[in-house]
Design an enzyme around this catalytic site. Structure first.
Site, PDB file in Angstrom:
ATOM      1  N   THR A  92      -0.591  -2.265  -4.498  1.00 40.75           N
ATOM      2  CA  THR A  92      -0.620  -1.931  -3.072  1.00 40.75           C
ATOM      3  C   THR A  92       0.140  -3.230  -2.273  1.00 40.75           C
ATOM      4  O   THR A  92       1.013  -2.952  -1.431  1.00 40.75           O
ATOM      5  CB  THR A  92      -2.052  -2.168  -2.469  1.00 40.75           C
ATOM      6  OG1 THR A  92      -2.760  -0.834  -2.790  1.00 40.75           O
ATOM      7  CG2 THR A  92      -2.079  -2.298  -0.892  1.00 40.75           C
ATOM      8  N   LYS A 174      -7.117  -2.489   4.513  1.00 39.99           N
ATOM      9  CA  LYS A 174      -6.774  -3.621   3.579  1.00 39.99           C
ATOM     10  C   LYS A 174      -6.082  -4.865   4.304  1.00 39.99           C
ATOM     11  O   LYS A 174      -5.076  -4.567   5.140  1.00 39.99           O
ATOM     12  CB  LYS A 174      -6.172  -3.121   2.564  1.00 39.99           C
ATOM     13  CG  LYS A 174      -6.497  -2.266   1.807  1.00 39.99           C
ATOM     14  CD  LYS A 174      -5.920  -1.781   0.357  1.00 39.99           C
ATOM     15  CE  LYS A 174      -6.561  -0.600  -0.230  1.00 39.99           C
ATOM     16  NZ  LYS A 174      -5.722  -0.018  -1.554  1.00 39.99           N
ATOM     17  N   ASP A 175      -6.601  -6.108   4.041  1.00 40.56           N
ATOM     18  CA  ASP A 175      -5.885  -7.152   4.579  1.00 40.56           C
ATOM     19  C   ASP A 175      -4.366  -7.194   4.262  1.00 40.56           C
ATOM     20  O   ASP A 175      -3.582  -7.465   5.007  1.00 40.56           O
ATOM     21  CB  ASP A 175      -6.715  -8.401   4.281  1.00 40.56           C
ATOM     22  CG  ASP A 175      -6.888  -8.600   2.777  1.00 40.56           C
ATOM     23  OD1 ASP A 175      -6.459  -7.763   1.862  1.00 40.56           O
ATOM     24  OD2 ASP A 175      -7.533  -9.691   2.487  1.00 40.56           O
ATOM     25  N   ARG A 176      -4.032  -7.099   3.159  1.00 32.86           N
ATOM     26  CA  ARG A 176      -2.904  -7.055   2.549  1.00 32.86           C
ATOM     27  C   ARG A 176      -1.723  -6.064   3.204  1.00 32.86           C
ATOM     28  O   ARG A 176      -0.678  -6.293   3.550  1.00 32.86           O
ATOM     29  CB  ARG A 176      -2.693  -7.192   0.845  1.00 32.86           C
ATOM     30  CG  ARG A 176      -3.336  -5.986   0.458  1.00 32.86           C
ATOM     31  CD  ARG A 176      -3.686  -5.747  -1.028  1.00 32.86           C
ATOM     32  NE  ARG A 176      -4.193  -4.824  -1.762  1.00 32.86           N
ATOM     33  CZ  ARG A 176      -5.589  -4.605  -1.980  1.00 32.86           C
ATOM     34  NH1 ARG A 176      -6.425  -5.676  -1.543  1.00 32.86           N
ATOM     35  NH2 ARG A 176      -6.078  -3.877  -2.518  1.00 32.86           N
ATOM     36  N   ASP A 321      -5.785   5.870  -0.830  1.00 30.61           N
ATOM     37  CA  ASP A 321      -5.786   5.315  -2.027  1.00 30.61           C
ATOM     38  C   ASP A 321      -7.214   5.225  -2.530  1.00 30.61           C
ATOM     39  O   ASP A 321      -7.603   5.283  -3.570  1.00 30.61           O
ATOM     40  CB  ASP A 321      -5.290   3.705  -1.845  1.00 30.61           C
ATOM     41  CG  ASP A 321      -5.215   3.128  -3.128  1.00 30.61           C
ATOM     42  OD1 ASP A 321      -4.421   3.513  -3.970  1.00 30.61           O
ATOM     43  OD2 ASP A 321      -5.916   2.061  -3.266  1.00 30.61           O
ATOM     44  N   HIS A 325      -8.168   7.039  -6.099  1.00 26.48           N
ATOM     45  CA  HIS A 325      -8.712   6.302  -7.360  1.00 26.48           C
ATOM     46  C   HIS A 325     -10.030   6.964  -7.840  1.00 26.48           C
ATOM     47  O   HIS A 325     -10.307   6.931  -9.063  1.00 26.48           O
ATOM     48  CB  HIS A 325      -9.087   4.810  -6.811  1.00 26.48           C
ATOM     49  CG  HIS A 325      -7.992   3.887  -6.751  1.00 26.48           C
ATOM     50  ND1 HIS A 325      -7.270   3.695  -8.057  1.00 26.48           N
ATOM     51  CD2 HIS A 325      -7.463   3.348  -5.972  1.00 26.48           C
ATOM     52  CE1 HIS A 325      -6.220   2.745  -7.605  1.00 26.48           C
ATOM     53  NE2 HIS A 325      -6.147   2.418  -6.521  1.00 26.48           N
ATOM     54  N   ASP A 368       3.018   3.029  -0.488  1.00 26.39           N
ATOM     55  CA  ASP A 368       3.229   1.712  -1.066  1.00 26.39           C
ATOM     56  C   ASP A 368       3.354   2.124  -2.813  1.00 26.39           C
ATOM     57  O   ASP A 368       3.565   1.283  -3.656  1.00 26.39           O
ATOM     58  CB  ASP A 368       1.807   0.920  -1.098  1.00 26.39           C
ATOM     59  CG  ASP A 368       0.740   1.663  -1.050  1.00 26.39           C
ATOM     60  OD1 ASP A 368       0.526   2.875  -1.296  1.00 26.39           O
ATOM     61  OD2 ASP A 368      -0.362   0.701  -1.095  1.00 26.39           O
ATOM     62  N   HIS A 369       2.973   3.201  -3.266  1.00 23.81           N
ATOM     63  CA  HIS A 369       3.065   3.576  -4.616  1.00 23.81           C
ATOM     64  C   HIS A 369       2.248   5.087  -4.746  1.00 23.81           C
ATOM     65  O   HIS A 369       1.944   5.489  -3.847  1.00 23.81           O
ATOM     66  CB  HIS A 369       2.145   2.597  -5.454  1.00 23.81           C
ATOM     67  CG  HIS A 369       0.658   2.273  -4.973  1.00 23.81           C
ATOM     68  ND1 HIS A 369      -0.295   3.496  -5.127  1.00 23.81           N
ATOM     69  CD2 HIS A 369       0.185   1.479  -4.263  1.00 23.81           C
ATOM     70  CE1 HIS A 369      -1.506   3.089  -4.590  1.00 23.81           C
ATOM     71  NE2 HIS A 369      -1.281   1.944  -4.041  1.00 23.81           N
TER      72      HIS A 369
HETATM   73 ZN   LIG Z   1      -4.855   1.628  -5.261  1.00 16.72          ZN
END
Ligand SMILES: [Zn+2]
Length: 582
Positions: A92, A174-176, A321, A325, A368-369
């Site tokens: 991420t 998410k912060d990032r 995400d 997962h 992001d992926h």
């Molecule tokens: Zn992930």
């Protein structure tokens, strides 16, 4: 005779040319030449990211999407089918670090979601910052900032040329994912705190939250999802056809208060909203609804896109995400959260149309992926899926180090400390993270061990562990002694930032998880993790489906070209000229 004719011909040609020049000049005086400089900048740059969204989701589910969501972006925008991340690992933070910088982790420094910080011996996250305070959450919770991001973003560049009048805001669970696309000179980034269940920010941006954020938080908008049921959006038959049965054996869900079958009741096993509930909430499409509502509030209250100083809003949907997962890419849940995020994006686009106008907006959509199939699933169907246990790997490596550097069996064994240990919130962990093995330089210095030789010993030992395919050493990557035509080598090199990366990088075989125990995950350099959508829509973009190779690192340089601004500092991606109007 011939000479005379030639002379008269020349004279006539000259006269004609003169006439032509006069006509051009006079018409130029009557009608001004079109101004070849760019037309007005768009008022808003909108980056939409779905966390863990493979390119093939557009193809698998596209016919079930609504007309004004992702299908609108595919129809009215330029879409690249062969868009792949060109770095390893595909997590991420590295992905979000790339999107608005146009740079790889080798330049952004964002080499993972977390890594061991050599200076302190502590595990740090890509955005953790002990020098700042969290705003809007529990006071003891850790704050975050973009200080570890080493390159400028599109937002940073816009703020430079508008004397900071451009507003730049990032939003996510998410912060990032909120912080990294916005950049170091952003006005704000907002994310969701699991401990408080509210949208938070940090003192990096301001001393206190804007009033509208406090108002957003005051009715505790996440709490209204407590006990709500997540049902399928469409009839079950559609899911069985495209994703198979609801609870195959490889969906080994151990979430409290839930099973691996629809409907999912979102409580986290709690009797009232608490951090377990907020985690369950994250693992559902409801968290995307919260991010959508917050993004709408940001657009309205910060008046984004209301004047000629281009603003930036980055919205990253994390729910996909968490769901991916837990249930894997071929689950009914992954299918449902994909259909729902399409509808959430439709709502966002309609909202932007009302507030700003899509004609005044430059939109980029990406992820992001991707994600790999659950190893037990890909193993069961003969694709070689499996899990390499961290303990098996490290035991093999330690035995090889001992055999090479302590063959005479000195006691205590000095090689016991050759692998770096780092402090992970009070717990001592082995220096193996993101596929990187970190050495303990103090012990190596003490014993005069050559690090490159040790790296060879470690890499060779790792190759004897079933499922490990390749290794790269620090010295090799520092020398650039890799082939750029081998995509795996190139991606490893693009993911290597010397002061933050390890000493040996390990690559697993396709469909193998290296040390991961989570049901499904991503991170590899293989296509299931790298191939994501790249769609750009707006003024100056020629709509269409493009087969040229592209990477999400191309988004920022292309936006910069469309905006007529300097590319972010370390942008190495290419401008996607095939889709740009001249
Ligand atoms: Zn992930």
């Amino acid at each position: 005779m011939r000479a005379m004719n030639l002379r008269s011909l020349l004279r006539r040609t000259l006269a004609l040319s003169l006439l032509l020049v006069l006509v051009v000049i006079s018409s130029g005086q009557r009608r001004p030449q079109p101004d070849n400089s760019r037309s007005k900048r768009p008022r808003l740059v909108l980056l939409i990211v779905v966390d863990q969204f493979r390119y093939d989701y557009l193809e698998r589910f596209g016919d079930l999407f609504v007309a004004n969501g992702l299908r609108r972006l595919m129809r009215d925008g330029a879409s690249w089918t062969q868009s792949n991340y060109d770095h390893f690992p595909t997590y991420t933070a590295p992905g979000h670090g790339t999107l608005m910088t146009g740079a790889y982790p080798a330049e952004t420094g964002i080499v993972g979601n977390d890594w061991p910080d050599r200076a302190t011996g502590n595990r740090v996250s890509s955005v953790s910052d002990t020098s700042e305070k969290l705003l809007g959450g529990k006071p003891d919770a850790q704050a975050s900032s973009p200080r570890r991001l080493m390159s400028s973003t599109i937002g940073d560049e816009l703020r430079l040329i508008t004397n900071n009048r451009s507003k730049v805001i990032g939003v996510s669970i998410k912060d990032r994912s909120a912080i990294l696309p916005a950049g170091r000179n952003a006005n704000a980034a907002y994310w969701f705190s699991l401990s408080s269940g509210t949208m938070v920010s940090s003192t990096y941006y301001f001393d206190e939250l804007p009033a509208w954020v406090t108002s957003f938080n005051s009715p505790r908008p996440a709490d209204k999802y407590f006990g709500q049921k997540w049902e399928r959006l469409l009839p079950q038959a559609e899911y069985v056809k495209r994703a198979g049965p609801d609870s195959p054996t490889w969906e080994a869900v151990s979430a409290r208060g839930d099973t691996n079958a629809f409907p999912h009741t979102i409580t986290g096993g709690a009797t009232a909203p608490d951090s377990a509930f907020y985690s369950a909430f994250d693992h559902s499409p409801f968290s995307n609804e919260l991010v959508l509502a917050f993004a709408q509030q940001a657009l309205t209250n910060e008046q984004l896109g209301q004047d000629d100083d281009t603003d930036v809003l980055s919205v990253s949907f994390s729910g996909n995400d968490y769901v991916g997962h837990r249930y894997g890419p071929y689950s009914q849940e992954a299918m449902d959260v994909t259909l729902r995020v399409d509808r959430q994006i439709a709502t966002l686009l309609d909202f932007v149309q009302t507030k700003v106008g899509l004609a005044n907006t430059l939109i980029a959509f990406t992820a992001d992926h991707g994600v790999a199939p659950i190893p037990e699933h890909s193993g069961a169907i003969g694709l070689g899926g499996g899990r390499i246990k961290t303990t098996d790997l490290l035991n093999t490596i330690r035995a090889a180090i001992k055999a090479r550097y302590n063959a005479d069996g000195r006691s205590p064994d000095p090689t016991a400390h050759y692998i770096h240990k780092f402090n992970d919130n009070g717990v001592s962990r082995d220096g193996f993270i993101n596929g990187n093995i970190y050495f303990n330089y103090v012990a190596l210095e003490r014993d005069k061990v050559n690090t490159e030789e040790l790296a060879q010993v470690v890499g060779t030992a790792a190759l004897t562990v079933p499922g490990v395919a390749r290794y790269f050493t620090r010295a090799q990557l520092l020398r650039g002694a890799t082939s750029i035509t081998d995509p795996i080598e190139r991606r490893v090199l693009h993911g290597f930032y010397p002061s933050r990366s390890g000493d040996v990088v390990l690559i697993a075989e396709p469909f193998k998880y290296l040390g991961d125990t989570i049901t499904a995950t991503h991170g590899s350099a293989y296509s299931y993790d790298t191939n994501v959508p790249t769609i750009i829509m707006g003024q100056g973009v020629i709509p269409g489906r493009y087969l040229e190779p592209a990477t999400p690192a191309d988004i920022a340089p292309t936006l910069a070209a469309l905006l007529g601004i300097t590319k972010p500092s370390s942008a190495t991606g290419r401008v996607l000229i095939e889709a740009l109007k001249k």
